[in-house]
Write a protein that holds these residues in place. Structure first.
Motif, PDB file in Angstrom:
ATOM      1  N   GLU A   1     100.104  -2.994  32.129  1.00  0.00           N
ATOM      2  CA  GLU A   1     101.433  -2.822  32.681  1.00  0.00           C
ATOM      3  C   GLU A   1     102.307  -4.033  32.366  1.00  0.00           C
ATOM      4  O   GLU A   1     101.826  -5.047  31.879  1.00  0.00           O
ATOM      5  CB  GLU A   1     101.379  -2.593  34.191  1.00  0.00           C
ATOM      6  CG  GLU A   1     100.911  -3.780  35.001  1.00  0.00           C
ATOM      7  CD  GLU A   1      99.412  -3.895  35.149  1.00  0.00           C
ATOM      8  OE1 GLU A   1      98.791  -2.929  35.582  1.00  0.00           O
ATOM      9  OE2 GLU A   1      98.871  -4.965  34.811  1.00  0.00           O
ATOM     10  N   ARG A   2     103.585  -3.914  32.670  1.00  0.00           N
ATOM     11  CA  ARG A   2     104.495  -5.048  32.494  1.00  0.00           C
ATOM     12  C   ARG A   2     104.743  -5.693  33.850  1.00  0.00           C
ATOM     13  O   ARG A   2     105.208  -5.042  34.788  1.00  0.00           O
ATOM     14  CB  ARG A   2     105.817  -4.621  31.870  1.00  0.00           C
ATOM     15  CG  ARG A   2     106.831  -5.760  31.808  1.00  0.00           C
ATOM     16  CD  ARG A   2     108.017  -5.482  30.931  1.00  0.00           C
ATOM     17  NE  ARG A   2     107.653  -5.362  29.532  1.00  0.00           N
ATOM     18  CZ  ARG A   2     108.517  -5.479  28.529  1.00  0.00           C
ATOM     19  NH1 ARG A   2     109.792  -5.736  28.779  1.00  0.00           N
ATOM     20  NH2 ARG A   2     108.113  -5.335  27.285  1.00  0.00           N
ATOM     21  N   ILE A   3     104.457  -6.979  33.925  1.00  0.00           N
ATOM     22  CA  ILE A   3     104.694  -7.747  35.139  1.00  0.00           C
ATOM     23  C   ILE A   3     105.980  -8.537  34.944  1.00  0.00           C
ATOM     24  O   ILE A   3     106.154  -9.216  33.928  1.00  0.00           O
ATOM     25  CB  ILE A   3     103.521  -8.705  35.435  1.00  0.00           C
ATOM     26  CG1 ILE A   3     102.209  -7.938  35.520  1.00  0.00           C
ATOM     27  CG2 ILE A   3     103.770  -9.460  36.740  1.00  0.00           C
ATOM     28  CD1 ILE A   3     100.986  -8.838  35.640  1.00  0.00           C
TER      29      ILE A   3
ATOM     30  N   ILE B   1     108.223  -9.766  42.669  1.00  0.00           N
ATOM     31  CA  ILE B   1     107.480  -9.470  41.454  1.00  0.00           C
ATOM     32  C   ILE B   1     107.492  -7.958  41.308  1.00  0.00           C
ATOM     33  O   ILE B   1     107.191  -7.227  42.262  1.00  0.00           O
ATOM     34  CB  ILE B   1     106.033  -9.985  41.526  1.00  0.00           C
ATOM     35  CG1 ILE B   1     106.020 -11.509  41.558  1.00  0.00           C
ATOM     36  CG2 ILE B   1     105.216  -9.486  40.349  1.00  0.00           C
ATOM     37  CD1 ILE B   1     104.629 -12.097  41.727  1.00  0.00           C
ATOM     38  N   THR B   2     107.856  -7.475  40.126  1.00  0.00           N
ATOM     39  CA  THR B   2     107.940  -6.049  39.873  1.00  0.00           C
ATOM     40  C   THR B   2     106.944  -5.674  38.785  1.00  0.00           C
ATOM     41  O   THR B   2     106.858  -6.366  37.762  1.00  0.00           O
ATOM     42  CB  THR B   2     109.351  -5.646  39.416  1.00  0.00           C
ATOM     43  OG1 THR B   2     110.320  -6.230  40.296  1.00  0.00           O
ATOM     44  CG2 THR B   2     109.516  -4.135  39.430  1.00  0.00           C
ATOM     45  N   VAL B   3     106.190  -4.607  39.011  1.00  0.00           N
ATOM     46  CA  VAL B   3     105.204  -4.152  38.025  1.00  0.00           C
ATOM     47  C   VAL B   3     105.515  -2.706  37.663  1.00  0.00           C
ATOM     48  O   VAL B   3     105.528  -1.820  38.527  1.00  0.00           O
ATOM     49  CB  VAL B   3     103.765  -4.262  38.573  1.00  0.00           C
ATOM     50  CG1 VAL B   3     102.762  -3.979  37.453  1.00  0.00           C
ATOM     51  CG2 VAL B   3     103.509  -5.647  39.168  1.00  0.00           C
ATOM     52  N   ILE B   4     105.794  -2.472  36.374  1.00  0.00           N
ATOM     53  CA  ILE B   4     106.135  -1.144  35.872  1.00  0.00           C
ATOM     54  C   ILE B   4     105.296  -0.843  34.639  1.00  0.00           C
ATOM     55  O   ILE B   4     104.668  -1.743  34.063  1.00  0.00           O
ATOM     56  CB  ILE B   4     107.642  -1.047  35.517  1.00  0.00           C
ATOM     57  CG1 ILE B   4     107.999  -2.057  34.411  1.00  0.00           C
ATOM     58  CG2 ILE B   4     108.498  -1.263  36.758  1.00  0.00           C
ATOM     59  CD1 ILE B   4     109.421  -1.923  33.904  1.00  0.00           C
ATOM     60  N   PRO B   5     105.262   0.423  34.184  1.00  0.00           N
ATOM     61  CA  PRO B   5     104.527   0.734  32.949  1.00  0.00           C
ATOM     62  C   PRO B   5     105.136   0.005  31.759  1.00  0.00           C
ATOM     63  O   PRO B   5     106.346  -0.204  31.693  1.00  0.00           O
ATOM     64  CB  PRO B   5     104.703   2.253  32.811  1.00  0.00           C
ATOM     65  CG  PRO B   5     105.038   2.735  34.187  1.00  0.00           C
ATOM     66  CD  PRO B   5     105.809   1.627  34.824  1.00  0.00           C
ATOM     67  N   GLU B   6     104.307  -0.374  30.805  1.00  0.00           N
ATOM     68  CA  GLU B   6     104.786  -1.090  29.628  1.00  0.00           C
ATOM     69  C   GLU B   6     105.681  -0.209  28.768  1.00  0.00           C
ATOM     70  O   GLU B   6     106.672  -0.662  28.205  1.00  0.00           O
ATOM     71  CB  GLU B   6     103.606  -1.603  28.800  1.00  0.00           C
ATOM     72  CG  GLU B   6     103.998  -2.383  27.565  1.00  0.00           C
ATOM     73  CD  GLU B   6     104.876  -3.584  27.860  1.00  0.00           C
ATOM     74  OE1 GLU B   6     105.900  -3.757  27.166  1.00  0.00           O
ATOM     75  OE2 GLU B   6     104.556  -4.348  28.779  1.00  0.00           O
TER      76      GLU B   6
END
Length: 450
Positions: free
Chosen positions: A300-302, A326-331
């Protein structure tokens, strides 16, 4: 006198994964770091060498051109590394925490009983001064300057933004002390912007500050938008801005005589198993905050910060100086053949190009895929829909690309920084790197105009 400003232009990007009102103590980080790259225009000079012992509040480096501005350690421990880039540029100073929580000693006092020089001196030596930014340019404020006013935004309207009501519910006394200190730094006013949804919030009873309320979509919470509505900047004027988190830091400093940089951040995003709030320390290692909390570690993208203005980081990187989430989304490392031709019931579009626009309250899982590359930059009136300012953003960006300083001034470069045009970049059909270009323009203005 308090005023209300209703904003119509802007956009709320509805993402899945907002943090629930649950607070968890994050594991104590083994290392923390300060990154000079978080400060545009800063040329750092080291105050310590690797393996030096430091306390929380001891200087790590300072500004070469303003040597009175120190950047201090958030924890006590050992300077583990000074990581450098090209031409030995300092990228980060890493401190290995010893767990002892030893603090450098500062003056414990009521700011209302101190003068401007005393307050400024304490903020400089403690390392809290770098939280002040000046407008125009969004660069470090200079202690010798006299700002017209000081602005604080008491809410964040960006995607998956943290709830300041929840974060600071136990910090109101410290925030009041911090505001008292700010009131001594300007002959003008200290302004606090609040959302109309929380007009009767925990911040509404604060003194020595003028409160204004704002309604409307993002970027209503941006301090630059609030400055534009309350007191626009003219050529030759400057104002200072500071985050509500930094105000709490300042209050704690004067109340306790210690540099307490503990903070609460939001861990949010569709790839987080259970989005929540984490109590940690300023500059903490990302891995200590996300390990075991994401759905697909390593794929994922941090992001340190929000999805519009934050910086892509890895687990061994560190929390940004101004980051409150901090946001974590799919790459988004996959591609769809003719995906633009589908009806798009499950896709989100700022231009309402898909049928998903029929469901205004639906939340979406969005990834970091650009869906195309840079193309012709044409005038379409698109940017103006997302910027609630009386400027022409497309013409401004083109003036910067042409390096036309006179046009930049006429088109309002003094009023904006990157976050104010972040929505324009998100919605841009030409895939122009608006924030990067704007920073180049601001740097040019600093160099040529000062």
């Amino acid at each position: 006198m308090s005023k209300h400003f209703k904003l119509k232009r802007g956009l709320d990007i509805r993402l899945k994964g907002a943090a629930e009102a649950v607070l968890e103590n994050a594991p104590a980080p083994t290392t923390v770091a300060l990154k000079p790259i978080d400060f545009p225009g800063l040329t750092p000079k080291l105050s310590v060498k690797a393996e030096a012992q430091v306390k929380a509040g001891d200087a790590l480096f300072f500004d070469k051109y303003n040597p009175e501005i120190f950047f201090t350690s958030p924890v006590s421990g050992t300077v583990k590394a000074v990581n450098r880039g090209e031409r030995r540029k300092i990228l980060e100073v890493v401190v290995e925490a010893d767990g002892k929580n030893e603090f450098a000693s500062f003056t414990k006092a009521d700011p209302l009983k101190l003068n401007r020089d005393q307050i400024t001196g304490q903020l400089l030596t403690s390392g809290l001064w770098p939280f002040f930014k000046q407008r125009p340019y969004g660069t470090l404020a200079k202690p010798s300057d006299q700002p017209k006013n000081i602005f604080i935004s008491g809410f964040d309207s960006s995607p998956l933004a943290p709830d300041f009501e929840f974060i600071f519910k136990n910090d109101i006394a410290a925030i009041q002390t911090g505001i008292n200190a700010l009131s001594k730094l300007t002959d003008g006013k200290v302004y606090l912007g609040l959302s109309d949804k929380t007009a009767n919030s925990i911040f509404s009873g604060l003194k020595n500050v003028e409160v204004n309320t704002f309604s409307g979509p993002h970027p209503a919470g941006n301090v630059g938008i609030q400055i534009h509505k309350v007191g626009p900047i003219n050529k030759g004027e400057l104002v200072w801005t500071i985050s509500i988190q930094a105000v709490a830091y300042i209050g704690r400093l004067f109340e306790t005589g210690k540099l307490d940089l503990s903070k609460t951040i939001a861990l949010a995003g569709s790839e987080v198993k259970a989005p929540k709030y984490l109590k940690t320390i300023h500059g903490a290692e990302i891995g200590s905050l996300v390990k075991g909390k994401t759905k697909q570690e390593g794929t994922e993208r941090i992001i340190s910060g929000n999805v519009l203005t934050g910086r892509k980081v890895e687990a061994d990187d560190y929390l940004g100086y101004f980051a409150q989430q901090i946001t974590v989304i799919p790459e988004g490392d996959h591609y769809e053949f003719m995906g633009w031709a589908e009806p798009g019931f499950g896709k989100y579009s700022a231009s309402k190009a898909f049928f998903s626009s029929l469901f205004p309250k639906k939340e979406y899982v969005l990834d970091a895929n650009m869906n195309g590359g840079e193309r012709a930059f044409v005038l379409s009136g698109q940017y103006e829909k997302f910027l609630p300012m009386d400027i022409l953003p497309v013409y401004l960006i083109k003036a910067i690309m042409a390096n036309d300083i006179d046009k930049m001034e006429q088109l309002g470069i003094y009023e904006v920084v990157e976050e104010d045009l972040a929505l324009c970049e998100y919605a841009c059909t030409s895939k122009i790197k608006v924030q990067e270009i704007l920073r180049e323009g601001l740097d040019t203005m600093v160099k040529e105009v000062g």
